[in-house]
Design an enzyme around this catalytic site. Structure first.
Site, mmCIF file in Angstrom:
data_model
loop_
_atom_site.group_PDB
_atom_site.id
_atom_site.type_symbol
_atom_site.label_atom_id
_atom_site.label_comp_id
_atom_site.label_asym_id
_atom_site.label_seq_id
_atom_site.Cartn_x
_atom_site.Cartn_y
_atom_site.Cartn_z
ATOM 1 N N GLU A 57 31.552 9.722 4.251
ATOM 2 C CA GLU A 57 32.162 9.762 5.586
ATOM 3 C C GLU A 57 31.052 10.119 6.580
ATOM 4 O O GLU A 57 30.812 11.285 6.873
ATOM 5 C CB GLU A 57 33.284 10.802 5.651
ATOM 6 C CG GLU A 57 34.403 10.567 4.640
ATOM 7 C CD GLU A 57 35.420 11.704 4.628
ATOM 8 O OE1 GLU A 57 35.492 12.451 5.638
ATOM 9 O OE2 GLU A 57 36.114 11.862 3.614
ATOM 10 N N GLU A 104 35.632 16.666 -2.406
ATOM 11 C CA GLU A 104 34.935 16.347 -1.166
ATOM 12 C C GLU A 104 33.917 17.446 -0.880
ATOM 13 O O GLU A 104 34.292 18.587 -0.584
ATOM 14 C CB GLU A 104 35.927 16.238 -0.009
ATOM 15 C CG GLU A 104 35.274 15.937 1.332
ATOM 16 C CD GLU A 104 36.255 16.045 2.494
ATOM 17 O OE1 GLU A 104 36.339 15.080 3.269
ATOM 18 O OE2 GLU A 104 36.931 17.090 2.616
ATOM 19 N N ASP A 123 0.846 -1.198 0.000
ATOM 20 C CA ASP A 123 0.000 0.000 0.000
ATOM 21 C C ASP A 123 0.879 1.245 0.000
ATOM 22 O O ASP A 123 1.407 1.645 1.040
ATOM 23 C CB ASP A 123 -0.918 -0.021 1.220
ATOM 24 C CG ASP A 123 -1.814 1.202 1.303
ATOM 25 O OD1 ASP A 123 -1.829 1.990 0.333
ATOM 26 O OD2 ASP A 123 -2.492 1.374 2.327
ATOM 27 N N HIS A 182 30.335 13.855 4.710
ATOM 28 C CA HIS A 182 31.055 14.352 3.546
ATOM 29 C C HIS A 182 30.940 13.344 2.409
ATOM 30 O O HIS A 182 31.015 12.127 2.630
ATOM 31 C CB HIS A 182 32.531 14.577 3.876
ATOM 32 C CG HIS A 182 32.753 15.550 4.989
ATOM 33 N ND1 HIS A 182 33.972 15.744 5.578
ATOM 34 C CD2 HIS A 182 31.897 16.398 5.628
ATOM 35 C CE1 HIS A 182 33.877 16.655 6.526
ATOM 36 N NE2 HIS A 182 32.620 17.064 6.574
ATOM 37 N N ARG A 201 40.037 23.370 5.210
ATOM 38 C CA ARG A 201 38.781 22.664 5.391
ATOM 39 C C ARG A 201 37.617 23.591 5.736
ATOM 40 O O ARG A 201 36.572 23.109 6.153
ATOM 41 C CB ARG A 201 38.944 21.602 6.487
ATOM 42 C CG ARG A 201 39.938 20.517 6.111
ATOM 43 C CD ARG A 201 40.233 19.576 7.270
ATOM 44 N NE ARG A 201 41.259 18.610 6.903
ATOM 45 C CZ ARG A 201 41.012 17.372 6.488
ATOM 46 N NH1 ARG A 201 39.768 16.950 6.400
ATOM 47 N NH2 ARG A 201 41.990 16.545 6.165
ATOM 48 N N GLU A 215 29.144 10.393 10.075
ATOM 49 C CA GLU A 215 29.384 10.541 11.513
ATOM 50 C C GLU A 215 28.089 10.300 12.281
ATOM 51 O O GLU A 215 26.989 10.512 11.751
ATOM 52 C CB GLU A 215 29.921 11.946 11.811
ATOM 53 C CG GLU A 215 31.261 12.209 11.138
ATOM 54 C CD GLU A 215 31.673 13.679 11.192
ATOM 55 O OE1 GLU A 215 32.860 13.955 10.996
ATOM 56 O OE2 GLU A 215 30.794 14.548 11.417
ATOM 57 N N ARG A 229 31.422 18.952 1.602
ATOM 58 C CA ARG A 229 31.443 18.847 3.054
ATOM 59 C C ARG A 229 30.129 19.236 3.731
ATOM 60 O O ARG A 229 29.994 19.099 4.943
ATOM 61 C CB ARG A 229 32.574 19.712 3.611
ATOM 62 C CG ARG A 229 33.954 19.268 3.121
ATOM 63 C CD ARG A 229 35.052 20.259 3.509
ATOM 64 N NE ARG A 229 35.114 20.501 4.939
ATOM 65 C CZ ARG A 229 35.694 19.686 5.819
ATOM 66 N NH1 ARG A 229 36.248 18.564 5.412
ATOM 67 N NH2 ARG A 229 35.715 19.996 7.104
ATOM 68 N N GLU A 231 35.368 10.804 16.806
ATOM 69 C CA GLU A 231 35.366 12.149 16.224
ATOM 70 C C GLU A 231 35.613 13.208 17.298
ATOM 71 O O GLU A 231 35.932 12.902 18.444
ATOM 72 C CB GLU A 231 34.049 12.408 15.483
ATOM 73 C CG GLU A 231 34.157 12.212 13.970
ATOM 74 C CD GLU A 231 35.081 13.226 13.315
ATOM 75 O OE1 GLU A 231 35.369 14.286 13.924
ATOM 76 O OE2 GLU A 231 35.528 12.973 12.189
ATOM 77 N N GLU A 265 32.997 8.010 13.661
ATOM 78 C CA GLU A 265 32.953 7.975 12.199
ATOM 79 C C GLU A 265 33.470 6.630 11.723
ATOM 80 O O GLU A 265 34.476 6.126 12.226
ATOM 81 C CB GLU A 265 33.792 9.101 11.596
ATOM 82 C CG GLU A 265 33.841 9.092 10.063
ATOM 83 C CD GLU A 265 34.626 10.274 9.510
ATOM 84 O OE1 GLU A 265 34.422 11.398 10.004
ATOM 85 O OE2 GLU A 265 35.450 10.067 8.587
#
Length: 443
Positions: free
Chosen positions: A131, A332, A53, A244, A315, A133, A334, A188, A195
């Site tokens: 990645e 990457e 359904d 990420h 970063r 977490e 983020r 982390e 992670e």
């Protein structure tokens, strides 16, 4: 990814004495759904004859059009490693089809399949390494989750301060038994935060693995008397949880992002892919950061990106270019967090990147400075925009994006906006603890 036929699934089920099979799929928010069958119904399922359904699933169909068919993907067949006295339990992830035999446009897996097909028409295959977490919290005497952390550890710490190490070890062992290749795991930055990274693969396989990963982490945590949450920002004053997404495109068996003769060895396709992600970053936010809570993570000071820029050296921007080159060349992204629907998230990323390639969208110059320490005037001079600051702002950006509408398809686009708009209004009308603490005695 496995390469199983339906006959392989039948054989494996017999060999491992499977008694129950979970037929799995997600709603438009990425919440995992199960239809459990006995092994006696497996043949019927593999012939695509099982219905459910659809009107009971968030974002699917109305009650007057509720019959939907489950088409199990044989490549997703796995046997869960935890033992049961009444027989083994297996899993098949399903695509959703309409009664007339056409793919259901509201199926998140179909949305990603469509994006993958468009990439293939241009000669590309998307590869992704996530990645993810998460936090591990205690539960109270009634088994309800708390926000009390199980440790006082920090980044890369070990036992005895990392009391979740045994739980994380069991998660890894379980994932490996399910076919995951675990590349790294660690504690982390925040207490109770962890992670686990698994190897990159093609986009559909990785989306399936993210859904499985979250289910396994929760199950193993529960067996250790803990609660695992992928909520982006469960605690004030510490880092939130991101997911990420390391992305690359392959063409003819080679990494299309790598050009040994180019500056920084990044190909024109890589730069244009970055340009597409940057151009559509604000419109993608409602998919990559889909909850009210997501935007409590996207603030300066906790290593989460708040600004739309890219760099290979620091970063703080939205997009980072890891140092490895050759087949490992990748970007990457983020900003995504683990509350997102991985099928929709990868679909919009791929469509934004392909838009950059098809239209030769050049990215702005890389920003190799720490954006968190810049003044607003400095950011304006460098044309560095902010990501949306709340879910409502993100939904307005999504609503105005023709590319995101195309990437999601009409069904998901409209149902998603409607449901998330209701979510925002429920949040907006609520009286929160902060307001009581701030105003109750002041006025």
């Amino acid at each position: 990814m496995n390469n199983y036929s339906t006959d392989d699934v039948r054989r494996l089920a017999r060999e491992h004495k499977v008694k129950f099979i979970r037929l799995q799929f997600t709603d438009i928010f990425g919440v995992l759904k199960n239809v459990a069958i006995t092994v006696e119904q497996l043949d019927k399922a593999l012939k695509n004859e099982l219905m459910f359904d659809g009107s009971s699933i968030e974002g699917f169909v109305r009650i007057e059009e509720s019959d939907m068919y489950l088409y199990p993907d044989p490549n997703t067949f796995v046997i869960f490693p935890w033992e049961r006295q009444d027989g083994a339990v297996a899993r098949l992830i399903c695509d959703i089809y309409n009664p007339d035999g056409t793919p259901f446009e509201g199926d998140p897996r179909y949305v990603l399949r469509r994006a993958i097909r468009e990439a293939a028409e241009l000669g590309y295959t998307m590869y992704v390494g996530p990645e993810a977490e998460f936090f591990l919290f205690h539960v109270d005497e009634d088994g309800r989750p708390t926000t009390h952390t199980h440790d006082r550890a920090g980044y890369f710490d070990l036992a005895p301060v990392d009391l979740g190490e045994q739980a994380r070890r069991d998660m890894i062992l379980t994932l490996e038994q399910l076919g995951f290749e675990i590349e790294a795991s660690h504690h982390e930055v925040a207490p109770g935060q962890h992670e686990i990274d698994f190897k990159y693969d093609d986009a559909l396989d990785v989306a399936d693995k993210i859904v499985t990963f979250k289910s396994v982490v929760r199950t193993v945590a529960q067996r250790h008397g803990l609660h695992a949450t992928f909520m982006p920002k469960p605690l004030f004053g510490v880092a939130g949880s991101g997911m990420h997404l390391n992305q690359s495109l392959m063409r003819d068996g080679q990494n299309a992002f790598f050009d040994p003769a180019a500056e920084n060895q990044l190909s024109a396709e890589c730069l244009h892919y970055i340009g597409g992600l940057i151009r559509h970053a604000r419109a993608m936010a409602a998919i990559l950061n889909p909850t009210v809570n997501s935007y409590k993570r996207l603030v300066a000071g906790y290593e989460a990106p708040a600004y739309i820029a890219w760099s290979s050296r620091n970063r703080s921007p939205l997009i980072r270019i890891p140092a490895k080159r050759g087949m490992s060349t990748r970007i990457e992204l983020r900003s995504p967090d683990p509350s997102c629907n991985p099928y929709l998230a990868l679909a919009v990323c791929l469509q934004a990147g392909l838009d950059g390639i098809k239209n030769s969208i050049a990215p702005p110059p890389p920003c190799d400075r720490n954006i968190y320490t810049m003044s607003e005037a400095e950011r304006l001079d460098l044309h560095i925009e902010l990501l949306p600051e709340n879910l409502r702002e993100a939904l307005l950006e999504l609503k105005e994006s023709a590319l995101m509408r195309q990437a999601l398809g009409e069904h998901v686009y409209h149902r998603y906006l409607e449901a998330k708009g209701i979510e925002w209004e429920r949040y907006r009308a609520q009286v929160h603890a902060w307001e009581l603490d701030e105003y109750l005695t002041k006025f």
